[in-house]
Design a protein around this motif. Structure first.
Motif, mmCIF file in Angstrom:
data_model
loop_
_atom_site.group_PDB
_atom_site.id
_atom_site.type_symbol
_atom_site.label_atom_id
_atom_site.label_comp_id
_atom_site.label_asym_id
_atom_site.label_seq_id
_atom_site.Cartn_x
_atom_site.Cartn_y
_atom_site.Cartn_z
ATOM 1 N N THR A 1 0.810 -1.235 0.000
ATOM 2 C CA THR A 1 0.000 0.000 0.000
ATOM 3 C C THR A 1 0.840 1.281 0.000
ATOM 4 O O THR A 1 0.429 2.276 -0.601
ATOM 5 C CB THR A 1 -0.932 0.066 1.241
ATOM 6 O OG1 THR A 1 -0.140 -0.075 2.401
ATOM 7 C CG2 THR A 1 -2.013 -0.974 1.203
ATOM 8 N N LYS B 1 1.832 2.841 -3.365
ATOM 9 C CA LYS B 1 0.648 3.356 -4.084
ATOM 10 C C LYS B 1 0.172 4.679 -3.493
ATOM 11 O O LYS B 1 -0.138 5.617 -4.233
ATOM 12 C CB LYS B 1 -0.505 2.341 -3.983
ATOM 13 C CG LYS B 1 -0.344 1.154 -4.917
ATOM 14 C CD LYS B 1 -1.625 0.334 -4.904
ATOM 15 C CE LYS B 1 -1.299 -1.122 -5.170
ATOM 16 N NZ LYS B 1 -2.127 -2.071 -4.510
ATOM 17 N N THR C 1 2.602 7.529 -4.277
ATOM 18 C CA THR C 1 2.473 7.944 -5.684
ATOM 19 C C THR C 1 1.200 8.773 -5.867
ATOM 20 O O THR C 1 1.213 9.811 -6.546
ATOM 21 C CB THR C 1 2.432 6.692 -6.593
ATOM 22 O OG1 THR C 1 3.591 5.908 -6.309
ATOM 23 C CG2 THR C 1 2.404 7.061 -8.063
ATOM 24 N N GLU C 2 0.119 8.334 -5.244
ATOM 25 C CA GLU C 2 -1.150 9.064 -5.388
ATOM 26 C C GLU C 2 -1.041 10.486 -4.818
ATOM 27 O O GLU C 2 -1.499 11.451 -5.440
ATOM 28 C CB GLU C 2 -2.265 8.289 -4.674
ATOM 29 C CG GLU C 2 -3.630 8.878 -4.931
ATOM 30 C CD GLU C 2 -4.738 8.186 -4.136
ATOM 31 O OE1 GLU C 2 -4.530 7.063 -3.638
ATOM 32 O OE2 GLU C 2 -5.809 8.799 -4.014
#
Ligand code: COA
Length: 324
Positions: free
Chosen positions: A226, A229, A232-233
Motif C-alpha cells: 500500500t 501506491k 504515488t497518489e
C-alpha cells in the motif's frame, strides 16, 4: 498556505540495545537487526507520554515563534496515553497554557500524526482555525507483552510535535500541497490490542489480551503493497512527480519495508532518512520525531519537497506532500 513552522521531539533517557534484550529473552542482535534494521530503542522509565509531549510541543512552539495562547487547535495522536481521561491533548493544553485552543486526541495508530496533520489542515482550509499544535506521542513499552519476542523487540517510546499555521501565500507555493488517507477495518485483526472487558453487576465478559498482538508477515505485506501506491497518489495529487521529491519521511517500522518502498518507487535510499536503528517503531511519534531530527540537523532546505507517510493498525495508511 498551510505550513509547518516549528518542530520538536523528546525521547526517554534510557536506551535498550538488542544485546540488552538478548540478556532477558531468547533473541539476538543478529535476528532483530537483520530483519528490521533496529539496533536500539528508548524506553520510558520516569518519562510519560504527556511529559514527552509537553517537551516536544514547547520546542515546536519556540521555533515557530508562536505563543501557547495563540494556538486555537491541539490534536494529539496516541495509542498509549497516560490516562484514558483526560485526553493527552487536554493534558498538554493545561501544561503549556494554551487557554484558547480546543484540544482532542486522534487515534489512528501509526498513521496518527499524519491523520492529525491532515485533520488540522482541513480545519484551516475551511477557515476554522489558524494555529495548530500536532503531536504524536507514545509509551508503547506498556502496551507490549514482554514475553512475546516477536513484537516487544520492535517498539520504542517517544514524542514528536509540529506547529502548523495558516499563513498568507508568500509566492513560493509552499506548505501542504496534498494529502490522501485510507483505512480498511476488515483487515484490522493483523495488528491488535484488547481493552478492559465489560464488567458490571449485570454482565461480565472474559478479559481480552490487553497487549499488542501482530501477524508480522501480514503487516509486512500490507505495508509494502500500500505505501508505494499511496505515496504515488499523493505526489500526483500535488501535481508533482516522484523525482521532484527530496525526502520521503516514512513511518519507521522496519528498514526492509522502507527499502522495498524505495525500490518499488524507483527512488534512491538517500531520499529515505531513517532513525529506526536507534528508536525502533514509535507508532504515531515516529514521523514527527524523524522530521524534527532532519529539521534540527539542517537536513531540509527551504522549498524542498517532502512526503510524509504513515501506515499501521486499523488498518490505516496515508501520505502527504509538503514544501518546506
Ligand atoms: N528473536 C529471535 N527469534 C524470533 C524473534 C526474536 N525477537 N521473534 C520471532 N522469532 C522467531 C519466531 O518464533 C520464528 O521461529 P520458528 O520458525 O521456530 O517458529 C522465527 O523467528 C520466524 O518468525 P517470523 O515471524 O516468521 O519472522 P519474519 O521473518 O516474518 O520476521 C518480523 C518477523 C516481525 C520482523 C517481520 O514479519 C516484520 O517486520 N513484519 C512487519 C512488522 C511491522 O513493521 N509492524 C508494525 C507496522 S506499523
Amino acid at each position: 498556505m498551510i505550513k509547518i513552522c516549528g518542530t520538536g521531539s523528546a525521547l526517554p533517557a534510557h536506551t535498550v540495545t538488542n544485546d540488552d534484550l538478548s540478556k532477558i529473552m531468547d533473541t539476538s542482535d543478529e535476528w532483530i537487526s537483520s530483519r528490521t534494521g533496529i539496533r536500539a530503542r528508548h524506553l520510558a522509565v520516569e518519562e510519560t507520554t504527556t511529559g514527552m509531549s509537553v517537551k516536544a510541543a514547547e520546542q515546536a512552539l519556540e521555533e515557530a515563534g508562536v505563543k501557547a495562547e495563540e494556538l486555537d487547535l491541539i490534536i494529539a495522536a496516541t495509542l498509549s496515553p497516560d490516562h484514558i481521561l483526560p485526553t493527552l491533548a487536554c493534558e498538554v493544553q493545561a501544561a503549556i497554557g494554551a487557554t484558547h485552543a480546543v484540544a482532542f486526541d486522534l487515534h489512528a495508530a501509526c498513521s496518527g500524526f499524519l491523520f492529525s496533520m491532515n485533520t488540522a489542515a482541513a480545519y484551516m482550509q475551511s477557515g476554522v482555525y489558524k494555529n495548530a499544535l500536532i503531536i504524536g506521542a507514545e509509551t508503547l513499552s506498556k502496551m507490549m507483552d514482554w514475553n512475546d519476542r516477536g513484537t516487544c523487540v520492535l517498539f520504542g517510546d517517544g514524542a514528536g510535535a509540529a506547529v502548523l499555521r495558516e499563513l498568507p501565500d508568500d509566492g513560493t507555493n509552499g506548505g501542504l500541497k496534498a494529502f490522501v488517507q485510507y483505512s480498511d477495518g476488515a483487515r484490522g485483526g493483523v495488528l491488535a490490542c484488547g481493552n478492559r472487558p465489560v464488567c458490571h453487576p449485570f454482565a461480565s465478559h472474559e478479559p481480552e489480551n490487553q497487549y499488542v498482538t501482530m501477524d508480522g508477515q501480514a503487516v509486512y505485506k500490507f505495508a509494502v503493497s500500500t505505501v508505494p501506491k499511496v505515496v504515488t497518489e499523493a505526489v500526483e495529487k500535488a501535481g508533482l512527480t516522484l523525482a521532484d521529491i527530496d525526502h520521503f519521511v516514512l513511518h519507521q517500522a522496519n528498514q526492509r519495508i522502507i527499502e522495498s518502498v524505495a525500490k518499488r518507487l524507483k527512488q534512491p535510499m538517500e531520499k529515505f532518512p531513517m532513525n529506526l536503528q536507534d528508536c525502533g517503531n514509535i507508532s504515531a511519534a515516529s514521523v514527527p520525531i524523524l522530521l524534527d531530527s532532519l529539521n534540527k540537523n539542517d537536513m531540509i532546505k527551504a522549498n524542498e519537497r517532502i512526503v510524509l507517510a504513515g501506515f499501521g493498525a486499523g488498518l490505516t495508511w496515508g501520505a502527504a506532500v509538503i514544501q518546506w
